[in-house]
Write an enzyme that holds these catalytic residues in place. Structure first.
Site, PDB file in Angstrom:
ATOM      1  N   GLY A 131      85.150  65.849 -26.421  1.00  0.00           N
ATOM      2  CA  GLY A 131      84.460  64.625 -26.855  1.00  0.00           C
ATOM      3  C   GLY A 131      82.980  64.872 -27.097  1.00  0.00           C
TER       4      GLY A 131
ATOM      5  CG  ASP B 126      94.930  62.761 -28.334  1.00  0.00           C
ATOM      6  OD1 ASP B 126      94.130  62.585 -27.384  1.00  0.00           O
ATOM      7  OD2 ASP B 126      95.942  62.048 -28.521  1.00  0.00           O
TER       8      ASP B 126
ATOM      9  CG  ASN C 208      81.778  63.869 -22.520  1.00  0.00           C
ATOM     10  OD1 ASN C 208      81.054  63.125 -21.871  1.00  0.00           O
ATOM     11  ND2 ASN C 208      82.022  63.648 -23.824  1.00  0.00           N
TER      12      ASN C 208
ATOM     13  CE1 TYR D  23      85.724  54.921 -18.689  1.00  0.00           C
ATOM     14  CE2 TYR D  23      84.610  53.921 -16.817  1.00  0.00           C
ATOM     15  CZ  TYR D  23      84.614  54.813 -17.880  1.00  0.00           C
ATOM     16  OH  TYR D  23      83.501  55.588 -18.122  1.00  0.00           O
ATOM     17  CB  VAL D  24      87.935  51.816 -11.887  1.00  0.00           C
ATOM     18  CG1 VAL D  24      87.692  52.196 -10.432  1.00  0.00           C
ATOM     19  CG2 VAL D  24      86.744  51.051 -12.444  1.00  0.00           C
ATOM     20  CB  ALA D  25      92.953  53.905 -11.931  1.00  0.00           C
TER      21      ALA D  25
ATOM     22  CB  ILE E 285      74.753  56.662 -20.511  1.00  0.00           C
ATOM     23  CG1 ILE E 285      74.865  57.205 -19.073  1.00  0.00           C
ATOM     24  CG2 ILE E 285      73.969  57.614 -21.410  1.00  0.00           C
ATOM     25  CD1 ILE E 285      73.582  57.347 -18.307  1.00  0.00           C
TER      26      ILE E 285
END
Ligand code: NAP
Length: 247
Positions: A12, A63, A90, A155-157, A188
Protein backbone atom coordinates in the site's frame (compact mmCIF):
# COMPACT_ATOMS: atom_id res chain seq x y z
CA UNK A 1 20.43 6.20 9.40
CA UNK A 2 21.87 5.22 6.06
CA UNK A 3 19.87 2.48 4.31
CA UNK A 4 22.01 2.38 1.16
CA UNK A 5 21.99 -1.06 -0.47
CA UNK A 6 19.02 -2.27 1.56
CA UNK A 7 15.96 -3.63 -0.27
CA UNK A 8 12.47 -2.91 1.04
CA UNK A 9 8.91 -3.93 0.25
CA UNK A 10 6.10 -1.61 1.36
CA UNK A 11 2.49 -2.74 0.89
CA UNK A 12 0.00 0.00 0.00
CA UNK A 13 2.79 2.41 -0.91
CA UNK A 14 1.03 4.47 -3.57
CA UNK A 15 -0.76 6.92 -1.28
CA UNK A 16 -0.90 8.28 2.27
CA UNK A 17 1.27 6.79 5.00
CA UNK A 18 2.67 4.07 2.72
CA UNK A 19 3.81 6.64 0.18
CA UNK A 20 5.45 8.62 2.98
CA UNK A 21 7.31 5.48 4.10
CA UNK A 22 8.41 4.61 0.54
CA UNK A 23 9.87 8.08 0.00
CA UNK A 24 11.50 8.29 3.43
CA UNK A 25 13.26 4.92 2.96
CA UNK A 26 14.29 5.92 -0.56
CA UNK A 27 15.67 9.24 0.70
CA UNK A 28 18.00 7.16 2.93
CA UNK A 29 19.28 5.27 -0.14
CA UNK A 30 17.05 2.19 0.15
CA UNK A 31 15.69 0.47 -2.98
CA UNK A 32 11.92 0.10 -2.58
CA UNK A 33 9.20 -1.96 -4.23
CA UNK A 34 5.71 -0.94 -3.24
CA UNK A 35 2.32 -2.49 -3.89
CA UNK A 36 -1.09 -0.95 -4.48
CA UNK A 37 -4.60 -2.16 -5.17
CA UNK A 38 -6.13 -0.13 -7.98
CA UNK A 39 -4.93 3.49 -8.28
CA UNK A 40 -2.42 3.26 -11.16
CA UNK A 41 -2.03 7.04 -11.48
CA UNK A 42 -0.96 7.45 -7.87
CA UNK A 43 1.47 4.53 -8.26
CA UNK A 44 3.06 6.08 -11.37
CA UNK A 45 3.64 9.33 -9.46
CA UNK A 46 5.49 7.44 -6.70
CA UNK A 47 7.58 5.59 -9.29
CA UNK A 48 8.62 8.97 -10.73
CA UNK A 49 9.54 10.19 -7.24
CA UNK A 50 11.69 7.08 -6.74
CA UNK A 51 13.63 7.61 -9.94
CA UNK A 52 14.18 11.27 -9.00
CA UNK A 53 15.65 10.08 -5.70
CA UNK A 54 18.07 7.89 -7.68
CA UNK A 55 17.15 4.54 -6.17
CA UNK A 56 15.83 1.35 -7.74
CA UNK A 57 12.13 0.83 -7.24
CA UNK A 58 8.75 0.29 -8.80
CA UNK A 59 5.10 -0.36 -7.96
CA UNK A 60 3.21 -3.65 -8.37
CA UNK A 61 -0.56 -3.89 -8.54
CA UNK A 62 -1.30 -6.72 -6.10
CA UNK A 63 -4.19 -7.29 -3.75
CA UNK A 64 -2.54 -7.89 -0.37
CA UNK A 65 -5.55 -9.86 0.88
CA UNK A 66 -4.91 -12.65 -1.61
CA UNK A 67 -2.47 -15.35 -0.47
CA UNK A 68 -1.80 -16.59 -4.01
CA UNK A 69 -1.24 -13.08 -5.42
CA UNK A 70 1.17 -12.32 -2.59
CA UNK A 71 3.25 -15.47 -3.20
CA UNK A 72 3.49 -14.59 -6.90
CA UNK A 73 4.32 -10.93 -6.15
CA UNK A 74 7.10 -11.81 -3.74
CA UNK A 75 8.55 -14.31 -6.22
CA UNK A 76 8.74 -11.52 -8.82
CA UNK A 77 10.28 -9.09 -6.33
CA UNK A 78 12.92 -11.61 -5.25
CA UNK A 79 13.79 -12.35 -8.88
CA UNK A 80 14.35 -8.63 -9.52
CA UNK A 81 15.88 -7.57 -6.17
CA UNK A 82 17.69 -10.76 -5.17
CA UNK A 83 16.82 -10.21 -1.51
CA UNK A 84 14.40 -8.38 0.79
CA UNK A 85 15.78 -6.82 3.99
CA UNK A 86 12.77 -4.76 5.05
CA UNK A 87 9.04 -5.47 4.91
CA UNK A 88 6.50 -2.80 5.87
CA UNK A 89 2.96 -4.17 6.12
CA UNK A 90 1.04 -0.96 5.62
CA UNK A 91 -1.87 -1.72 3.21
CA UNK A 92 -5.20 -1.16 4.90
CA UNK A 93 -8.81 -0.14 4.41
CA UNK A 94 -11.82 0.92 6.48
CA UNK A 95 -15.48 -0.03 6.03
CA UNK A 96 -17.00 1.65 9.08
CA UNK A 97 -20.51 0.99 10.36
CA UNK A 98 -22.18 0.37 13.69
CA UNK A 99 -22.15 -3.36 14.40
CA UNK A 100 -25.86 -3.81 13.76
CA UNK A 101 -25.41 -2.40 10.24
CA UNK A 102 -22.08 -4.06 9.44
CA UNK A 103 -22.38 -6.74 6.78
CA UNK A 104 -20.46 -9.99 6.87
CA UNK A 105 -18.66 -8.90 3.72
CA UNK A 106 -17.56 -5.61 5.32
CA UNK A 107 -16.19 -7.56 8.27
CA UNK A 108 -14.38 -10.17 6.18
CA UNK A 109 -12.92 -7.76 3.62
CA UNK A 110 -11.42 -5.49 6.29
CA UNK A 111 -9.94 -8.45 8.19
CA UNK A 112 -8.49 -9.80 4.93
CA UNK A 113 -7.00 -6.49 3.74
CA UNK A 114 -5.62 -5.43 7.15
CA UNK A 115 -4.75 -8.64 9.01
CA UNK A 116 -4.55 -11.55 6.59
CA UNK A 117 -2.33 -9.36 4.37
CA UNK A 118 0.23 -9.24 7.20
CA UNK A 119 0.21 -13.04 7.36
CA UNK A 120 0.48 -13.26 3.57
CA UNK A 121 3.49 -10.95 3.21
CA UNK A 122 5.31 -12.06 6.35
CA UNK A 123 5.04 -15.69 5.29
CA UNK A 124 6.24 -14.80 1.80
CA UNK A 125 9.45 -13.09 3.04
CA UNK A 126 10.17 -15.53 5.83
CA UNK A 127 12.25 -18.08 3.96
CA UNK A 128 14.63 -15.55 2.33
CA UNK A 129 14.95 -13.53 5.55
CA UNK A 130 15.72 -16.64 7.62
CA UNK A 131 18.26 -17.77 5.01
CA UNK A 132 20.05 -14.41 5.06
CA UNK A 133 19.70 -14.21 8.86
CA UNK A 134 18.48 -10.64 8.63
CA UNK A 135 15.10 -8.99 8.43
CA UNK A 136 13.27 -5.91 9.65
CA UNK A 137 9.46 -6.17 9.64
CA UNK A 138 7.17 -3.27 10.54
CA UNK A 139 3.42 -3.75 10.85
CA UNK A 140 1.21 -0.66 10.72
CA UNK A 141 -1.55 -1.06 13.30
CA UNK A 142 -3.53 1.82 14.83
CA UNK A 143 -4.11 3.47 18.21
CA UNK A 144 -7.73 2.29 18.02
CA UNK A 145 -6.41 -1.27 18.39
CA UNK A 146 -5.52 -0.23 21.94
CA UNK A 147 -8.54 1.95 22.76
CA UNK A 148 -11.38 0.45 20.70
CA UNK A 149 -13.60 2.71 18.57
CA UNK A 150 -17.35 2.69 17.99
CA UNK A 151 -18.33 1.97 14.39
CA UNK A 152 -15.03 0.23 13.67
CA UNK A 153 -15.43 -3.29 15.09
CA UNK A 154 -13.99 -4.84 11.91
CA UNK A 155 -11.09 -2.37 11.66
CA UNK A 156 -10.22 -2.48 15.37
CA UNK A 157 -10.32 -6.28 15.40
CA UNK A 158 -7.98 -6.38 12.41
CA UNK A 159 -5.53 -3.89 13.93
CA UNK A 160 -5.56 -5.59 17.36
CA UNK A 161 -4.83 -8.84 15.50
CA UNK A 162 -1.85 -7.12 13.88
CA UNK A 163 -0.45 -6.29 17.33
CA UNK A 164 -0.89 -9.90 18.47
CA UNK A 165 0.79 -11.21 15.35
CA UNK A 166 3.64 -8.71 15.74
CA UNK A 167 4.46 -10.01 19.22
CA UNK A 168 4.19 -13.70 18.26
CA UNK A 169 6.29 -13.23 15.15
CA UNK A 170 8.88 -11.19 17.08
CA UNK A 171 9.32 -14.05 19.57
CA UNK A 172 9.38 -16.68 16.84
CA UNK A 173 11.91 -14.92 14.60
CA UNK A 174 14.27 -13.19 17.03
CA UNK A 175 16.79 -16.04 17.00
CA UNK A 176 17.17 -15.52 13.22
CA UNK A 177 18.01 -11.81 13.63
CA UNK A 178 14.60 -10.77 12.30
CA UNK A 179 12.93 -8.00 14.31
CA UNK A 180 9.18 -7.35 14.15
CA UNK A 181 7.62 -4.17 15.51
CA UNK A 182 4.23 -2.47 15.24
CA UNK A 183 3.65 1.24 14.70
CA UNK A 184 0.28 2.62 15.75
CA UNK A 185 -0.58 5.87 14.00
CA UNK A 186 -3.07 8.21 15.63
CA UNK A 187 -5.00 10.57 13.34
CA UNK A 188 -2.91 11.08 10.19
CA UNK A 189 -4.04 13.32 7.34
CA UNK A 190 -4.57 10.97 4.38
CA UNK A 191 -7.40 9.95 2.03
CA UNK A 192 -8.52 7.45 4.69
CA UNK A 193 -9.19 10.13 7.33
CA UNK A 194 -10.31 12.60 4.65
CA UNK A 195 -13.62 10.69 4.61
CA UNK A 196 -14.50 12.02 8.09
CA UNK A 197 -16.70 15.10 8.40
CA UNK A 198 -15.61 18.37 10.09
CA UNK A 199 -17.52 17.59 13.26
CA UNK A 200 -15.73 14.24 13.62
CA UNK A 201 -12.37 15.90 12.90
CA UNK A 202 -12.95 18.65 15.49
CA UNK A 203 -13.85 16.05 18.12
CA UNK A 204 -10.71 14.08 17.26
CA UNK A 205 -8.45 17.16 17.45
CA UNK A 206 -9.57 17.80 21.03
CA UNK A 207 -8.15 14.40 22.05
CA UNK A 208 -4.64 15.16 20.74
CA UNK A 209 -2.35 16.79 23.34
CA UNK A 210 0.07 18.04 20.65
CA UNK A 211 -2.98 19.80 19.12
CA UNK A 212 -2.39 18.91 15.48
CA UNK A 213 -3.18 16.03 13.16
CA UNK A 214 -0.26 13.84 12.15
CA UNK A 215 1.37 13.76 8.73
CA UNK A 216 2.53 10.69 6.81
CA UNK A 217 6.12 11.85 7.40
CA UNK A 218 5.60 11.59 11.19
CA UNK A 219 5.00 7.86 10.76
CA UNK A 220 7.63 7.41 8.05
CA UNK A 221 10.43 8.84 10.22
CA UNK A 222 9.68 6.34 13.00
CA UNK A 223 9.52 3.44 10.56
CA UNK A 224 12.82 4.52 9.05
CA UNK A 225 14.41 4.54 12.53
CA UNK A 226 13.00 1.09 13.39
CA UNK A 227 14.43 -0.51 10.23
CA UNK A 228 17.83 1.12 10.69
CA UNK A 229 20.87 -0.25 12.53
CA UNK A 230 20.08 2.17 15.39
CA UNK A 231 17.10 -0.05 16.31
CA UNK A 232 18.85 -3.44 16.10
CA UNK A 233 17.93 -4.26 19.73
CA UNK A 234 14.22 -3.36 19.47
CA UNK A 235 11.69 -6.10 18.73
CA UNK A 236 8.10 -6.97 19.62
CA UNK A 237 7.29 -3.36 20.47
CA UNK A 238 4.11 -1.42 19.81
CA UNK A 239 4.91 2.24 19.25
CA UNK A 240 2.15 4.85 19.12
CA UNK A 241 2.85 7.86 16.91
CA UNK A 242 -0.19 9.90 17.75
CA UNK A 243 0.64 13.29 19.25
CA UNK A 244 -0.08 11.85 22.70
CA UNK A 245 -3.64 10.61 22.03
CA UNK A 246 -3.07 7.34 23.88
CA UNK A 247 -0.86 7.26 26.98
P1 NAP B 1 -4.89 5.41 2.36
O1 NAP B 1 -4.52 6.83 2.20
O2 NAP B 1 -6.30 5.00 2.12
O3 NAP B 1 -3.90 4.53 1.47
C1 NAP B 1 -4.04 3.13 1.48
C2 NAP B 1 -2.98 2.49 0.62
O4 NAP B 1 -3.14 1.06 0.74
C3 NAP B 1 -3.12 2.80 -0.85
O5 NAP B 1 -1.83 2.79 -1.44
C4 NAP B 1 -3.96 1.63 -1.39
O6 NAP B 1 -3.78 1.37 -2.76
C5 NAP B 1 -3.37 0.51 -0.56
N1 NAP B 1 -4.27 -0.64 -0.41
C6 NAP B 1 -5.51 -0.68 0.13
N2 NAP B 1 -5.99 -1.93 0.09
C7 NAP B 1 -5.03 -2.70 -0.49
C8 NAP B 1 -4.94 -4.06 -0.84
N3 NAP B 1 -5.93 -4.93 -0.61
N4 NAP B 1 -3.81 -4.50 -1.44
C9 NAP B 1 -2.78 -3.65 -1.71
N5 NAP B 1 -2.81 -2.35 -1.40
C10 NAP B 1 -3.93 -1.88 -0.81
O7 NAP B 1 -4.58 4.91 3.86
P2 NAP B 1 -3.58 5.51 4.96
O8 NAP B 1 -4.34 6.47 5.80
O9 NAP B 1 -2.30 5.93 4.32
O10 NAP B 1 -3.35 4.22 5.87
C11 NAP B 1 -2.20 3.40 5.72
C12 NAP B 1 -2.16 2.40 6.87
O11 NAP B 1 -2.13 3.11 8.12
C13 NAP B 1 -3.42 1.51 6.94
O12 NAP B 1 -3.06 0.23 7.37
C14 NAP B 1 -4.27 2.19 7.99
O13 NAP B 1 -5.16 1.31 8.60
C15 NAP B 1 -3.21 2.69 8.95
N6 NAP B 1 -3.64 3.80 9.79
C16 NAP B 1 -3.99 5.00 9.26
C17 NAP B 1 -4.37 6.04 10.10
C18 NAP B 1 -4.73 7.41 9.59
O14 NAP B 1 -5.08 8.26 10.41
N7 NAP B 1 -4.65 7.67 8.32
C19 NAP B 1 -4.44 5.83 11.48
C20 NAP B 1 -4.10 4.59 11.99
C21 NAP B 1 -3.68 3.58 11.14
P3 NAP B 1 -4.73 2.09 -3.90
O15 NAP B 1 -4.23 3.49 -4.02
O16 NAP B 1 -4.52 1.31 -5.14
O17 NAP B 1 -6.13 2.03 -3.37
Amino acid sequence: MNLKGKKAVVTGGSRGIGKGIVLELASKGCDVVFTYNSNEEAAKAVENDLSELGVEGFGIKADASSFETTQETMKNILEKFGRVDILVNNAGITKDNPLFMMSENDFDSVIDANLKSVFNYTKAVLRPMIKQRYGRIINISSVVAITGNPGQANYVASKAGVIGMTKSNAKELASRNITVNAVCPGFIETDMTGKLNDQQKDAMLKTIPLARFGKSEDIAKVVSFLVSDSADYITGQVIAVDGGMVM
